[in-house]
Scaffold this motif. Structure first.
Motif, PDB file in Angstrom:
ATOM      1  N   VAL A  97       0.834  -1.202   0.000  1.00  0.00           N
ATOM      2  CA  VAL A  97       0.000   0.000   0.000  1.00  0.00           C
ATOM      3  C   VAL A  97       0.869   1.254   0.000  1.00  0.00           C
ATOM      4  CG1 VAL A  97      -1.771   1.298   1.248  1.00  0.00           C
ATOM      5  CG2 VAL A  97      -1.918  -1.197   1.125  1.00  0.00           C
ATOM      6  N   ALA A  98       1.966   1.218   0.741  1.00  0.00           N
ATOM      7  CA  ALA A  98       2.856   2.374   0.776  1.00  0.00           C
ATOM      8  C   ALA A  98       3.454   2.656  -0.594  1.00  0.00           C
ATOM      9  CB  ALA A  98       3.967   2.144   1.798  1.00  0.00           C
ATOM     10  N   GLY A  99       3.808   1.601  -1.323  1.00  0.00           N
ATOM     11  CA  GLY A  99       4.342   1.801  -2.667  1.00  0.00           C
ATOM     12  C   GLY A  99       3.331   2.455  -3.589  1.00  0.00           C
ATOM     13  N   ILE A 100       2.076   2.031  -3.480  1.00  0.00           N
ATOM     14  CA  ILE A 100       1.018   2.648  -4.289  1.00  0.00           C
ATOM     15  C   ILE A 100       0.845   4.109  -3.902  1.00  0.00           C
ATOM     16  CG2 ILE A 100      -1.458   2.611  -4.809  1.00  0.00           C
ATOM     17  CD1 ILE A 100      -1.366  -0.435  -4.363  1.00  0.00           C
ATOM     18  N   ALA A 101       0.836   4.367  -2.590  1.00  0.00           N
ATOM     19  CA  ALA A 101       0.638   5.739  -2.114  1.00  0.00           C
ATOM     20  C   ALA A 101       1.792   6.644  -2.543  1.00  0.00           C
ATOM     21  CB  ALA A 101       0.504   5.737  -0.592  1.00  0.00           C
ATOM     22  N   GLU A 102       3.002   6.149  -2.453  1.00  0.00           N
ATOM     23  CA  GLU A 102       4.161   6.968  -2.832  1.00  0.00           C
ATOM     24  C   GLU A 102       4.128   7.319  -4.318  1.00  0.00           C
ATOM     25  OE1 GLU A 102       7.275   5.262   0.545  1.00  0.00           O
ATOM     26  OE2 GLU A 102       7.246   4.417  -1.482  1.00  0.00           O
ATOM     27  N   GLY A 103       3.687   6.378  -5.131  1.00  0.00           N
ATOM     28  CA  GLY A 103       3.559   6.668  -6.552  1.00  0.00           C
ATOM     29  C   GLY A 103       2.541   7.752  -6.820  1.00  0.00           C
ATOM     30  N   ILE A 104       1.428   7.709  -6.104  1.00  0.00           N
ATOM     31  CA  ILE A 104       0.386   8.731  -6.284  1.00  0.00           C
ATOM     32  C   ILE A 104       0.880  10.091  -5.812  1.00  0.00           C
ATOM     33  CG2 ILE A 104      -1.913   9.448  -5.518  1.00  0.00           C
ATOM     34  CD1 ILE A 104      -2.599   6.434  -5.331  1.00  0.00           C
ATOM     35  N   LEU A 105       1.556  10.116  -4.671  1.00  0.00           N
ATOM     36  CA  LEU A 105       2.061  11.390  -4.149  1.00  0.00           C
ATOM     37  C   LEU A 105       3.026  12.032  -5.138  1.00  0.00           C
ATOM     38  CD1 LEU A 105       2.697  10.575  -0.370  1.00  0.00           C
ATOM     39  CD2 LEU A 105       0.718  11.710  -1.399  1.00  0.00           C
ATOM     40  N   ALA A 106       3.855  11.198  -5.753  1.00  0.00           N
ATOM     41  CA  ALA A 106       4.803  11.735  -6.740  1.00  0.00           C
ATOM     42  C   ALA A 106       4.075  12.268  -7.963  1.00  0.00           C
ATOM     43  CB  ALA A 106       5.795  10.644  -7.141  1.00  0.00           C
ATOM     44  N   GLU A 107       3.093  11.527  -8.443  1.00  0.00           N
ATOM     45  CA  GLU A 107       2.333  11.955  -9.623  1.00  0.00           C
ATOM     46  C   GLU A 107       1.545  13.234  -9.370  1.00  0.00           C
ATOM     47  OE1 GLU A 107       1.559   7.328 -11.068  1.00  0.00           O
ATOM     48  OE2 GLU A 107      -0.121   8.621 -10.514  1.00  0.00           O
ATOM     49  N   GLU A 108       0.989  13.348  -8.142  1.00  0.00           N
ATOM     50  CA  GLU A 108       0.132  14.485  -7.820  1.00  0.00           C
ATOM     51  C   GLU A 108       0.918  15.672  -7.272  1.00  0.00           C
ATOM     52  OE1 GLU A 108      -3.188  14.675  -8.246  1.00  0.00           O
ATOM     53  OE2 GLU A 108      -3.406  12.659  -9.069  1.00  0.00           O
ATOM     54  N   GLY A 109       2.199  15.449  -6.971  1.00  0.00           N
ATOM     55  CA  GLY A 109       2.992  16.530  -6.397  1.00  0.00           C
ATOM     56  C   GLY A 109       2.567  16.890  -4.990  1.00  0.00           C
ATOM     57  N   LEU A 110       2.197  15.877  -4.198  1.00  0.00           N
ATOM     58  CA  LEU A 110       1.717  16.108  -2.835  1.00  0.00           C
ATOM     59  C   LEU A 110       2.832  15.792  -1.838  1.00  0.00           C
ATOM     60  CD1 LEU A 110      -1.785  14.379  -3.152  1.00  0.00           C
ATOM     61  CD2 LEU A 110      -1.221  16.811  -3.431  1.00  0.00           C
ATOM     62  N   GLY A 111       3.092  16.705  -0.929  1.00  0.00           N
ATOM     63  CA  GLY A 111       4.184  16.528   0.028  1.00  0.00           C
ATOM     64  C   GLY A 111       3.723  15.977   1.358  1.00  0.00           C
ATOM     65  N   LEU A 112       3.089  14.812   1.350  1.00  0.00           N
ATOM     66  CA  LEU A 112       2.598  14.202   2.586  1.00  0.00           C
ATOM     67  C   LEU A 112       3.613  13.179   3.092  1.00  0.00           C
ATOM     68  CD1 LEU A 112      -1.140  13.583   1.601  1.00  0.00           C
ATOM     69  CD2 LEU A 112      -0.135  15.572   2.742  1.00  0.00           C
TER      70      LEU A 112
END
Length: 450
Positions: A97-112
């Motif tokens: 799940v973390a790998g999926i989330a990290e990919g989304i954060l990178a794509e969306e430019g979100l600094g969470l």
């Protein structure tokens, strides 16, 4: 002292990957959500997912839900908490799940910032701890512990709260109680334990506590005296009955529910409709336990399975289907002994008659012969080759076996070609125990992204 007068929890669905309308999340943000909480797993689908360490949900479905929730968390500046990641909460499930989330954060430019909380346990370490069985399990042996392919401990709210205090914007937890996911944030901000744990229990499955369980999510507001719950779908409603009824769900006692830290007691709780959609609950309390315990879940390989499935439409056979099934078992056992040299204690046959009594078996209230029956044969053996060989011996019987009074060979219908489907390793749950701990976070490991 509480640092908030109220805490508002947005629960978008009963499980991450189940799907929900994005507009329902937007509505939750408009209502002033302080935290987004969602469960990511369950034991409902059996031991395979824990035993194998794999998820039952598709990566695309999890990614779709996560993208909506990560955007919402970033927009509102509130934390997102996911429990029991990857279905069973194994370490690999958290990382998945973390790998999926990290990919989304990178794509969306979100600094969470993401915190991963790992809940897998080592058998050698557990041998040194005090472990007690829960009914109907017996005393735990070292052999059972060592036989498990994966063991997880079920965390309460404390490891999640610790990760939030450390600065996590997104908490991805291993195995956790369903309620801990929603309870952690309000407890951290001083909300009373009784209303908090009760609210968390009611919202754990999303819209299941509403008049439309398929509508997605719910929204709970907790304060010093109780909590209010409402659906996120404007067309759905919470009623005193739908809310109170959820205390019947997955509990031994509808008035009590044990958590690692203690017991939620709702015997004095009241449920009152505020309007056509919202319910107010007061009078819940939480009794701290003398000993903090963590429930253990473990699964091991029970053998290897091969499945065959055939269908019967012949009315003569269906009029005595029990006799036919007993004959299939007897003849198959004899032929396995003759051809493979195996005794009955070397394999397991499971014959399920779908359309007759496969679900309820002898307590099925239906009377009269069925119209058609699907016969599932599951063979469990020490290895895949043996299981498949036994299923192949069954092949001609599942195609042409007559009842004792028939003077012709019927033709039944296999669902697939080849008829035998190798299912690989089968797993069984073998742990239903709790371990005593001095610290509620002792068994868990947390890693916060830089």
């Amino acid at each position: 002292m509480p640092d908030k007068d109220t805490v508002r929890i947005l629960v978008p669905a009963g499980m991450l990957g189940a799907g929900f309308p994005p507009e329902s999340v937007e509505r939750g943000l408009a209502l002033g959500a302080d935290v987004i909480a969602v469960d990511g797993g369950s034991t409902d689908s059996g031991p395979y997912y824990l035993g194998r360490g794999t998820a039952k949900t598709a990566a695309a479905a999890v990614a779709r839900d996560l993208r909506v929730l990560l955007r919402a968390a970033a927009t509102a500046g509130i934390p997102l908490i996911v429990g029991s990641c990857g279905t069973s909460g194994t370490d690999s499930g958290v990382d998945w799940v973390a790998g999926i989330a990290e990919g989304i954060l990178a794509e969306e430019g979100l600094g969470l910032r993401i915190a991963r909380i790992y809940s897998e346990q080592n058998a050698a370490d557990l041998k040194e701890r005090r472990i007690h069985p829960l009914p109907p399990a017996g005393e735990l042996t070292a052999d059972v512990l060592e036989s498990c392919t994966h063991i997880v401990g079920m965390m309460g709210h404390e490891p999640i709260e610790e990760a939030l205090r450390a600065g996590a914007d997104v908490v991805l937890a291993g195995r956790a109680t369903d309620t801990a996911v929603a309870a952690a944030f309000p407890l951290m901000h001083g909300m009373p334990a009784g209303p908090t744990w009760h609210a968390a229990k009611i919202v754990e499955c999303g819209a299941q506590c509403t008049t439309n369980p398929r509508s997605g999510g719910v929204f709970a507001t907790i304060d010093a005296n109780g909590f209010t719950v409402e659906p996120l779908d404007p067309a759905a409603a919470c009623t005193p009955t739908t809310v109170a009824a959820h205390m019947l769900y997955e509990t031994v006692n509808p008035f009590e529910m044990r958590e690692p830290a203690g017991t939620l007691v709702v015997s004095d709780a009241t449920y009152r409709a505020l309007d056509e959609r919202r319910v107010r609950v007061e009078g819940s309390r939480f009794e701290l336990a003398d000993q903090h315990t963590i429930k253990l879940e473990g699964a091991r390989i029970s053998g290897y399975e091969t499945m065959s499935f055939t269908a019967i439409r012949d009315p003569h056979i269906l009029s005595q289907i029990d006799t036919w099934a007993a004959l299939l078992r007897m003849v198959l056992t004899e032929r396995v002994a003759q051809t493979l040299g195996l005794t009955e204690d070397e394999y397991i046959l499971d014959i399920r008659l779908y359309g007759y009594n496969a679900v309820l078996e002898h307590i099925d209230p239906a009377a009269g012969p069925p119209r058609e029956v699907g016969v599932m044969l599951l063979v469990n053996a020490v290895d895949q080759q043996t299981a498949t060989a036994i299923a192949k011996v069954a092949n001609p019987l599942m195609l042409h076996l007559p009842t004792p009074d028939m003077d012709y060979l019927p033709s039944l219908a296999f669902a697939t070609s080849p008829a035998e489907t190798e299912r690989g390793a089968a797993y069984e749950f073998v742990l239903n125990h709790v371990v005593d701990v001095d610290s509620p976070t002792a068994l868990f490991r947390s890693v916060l992204d830089a």
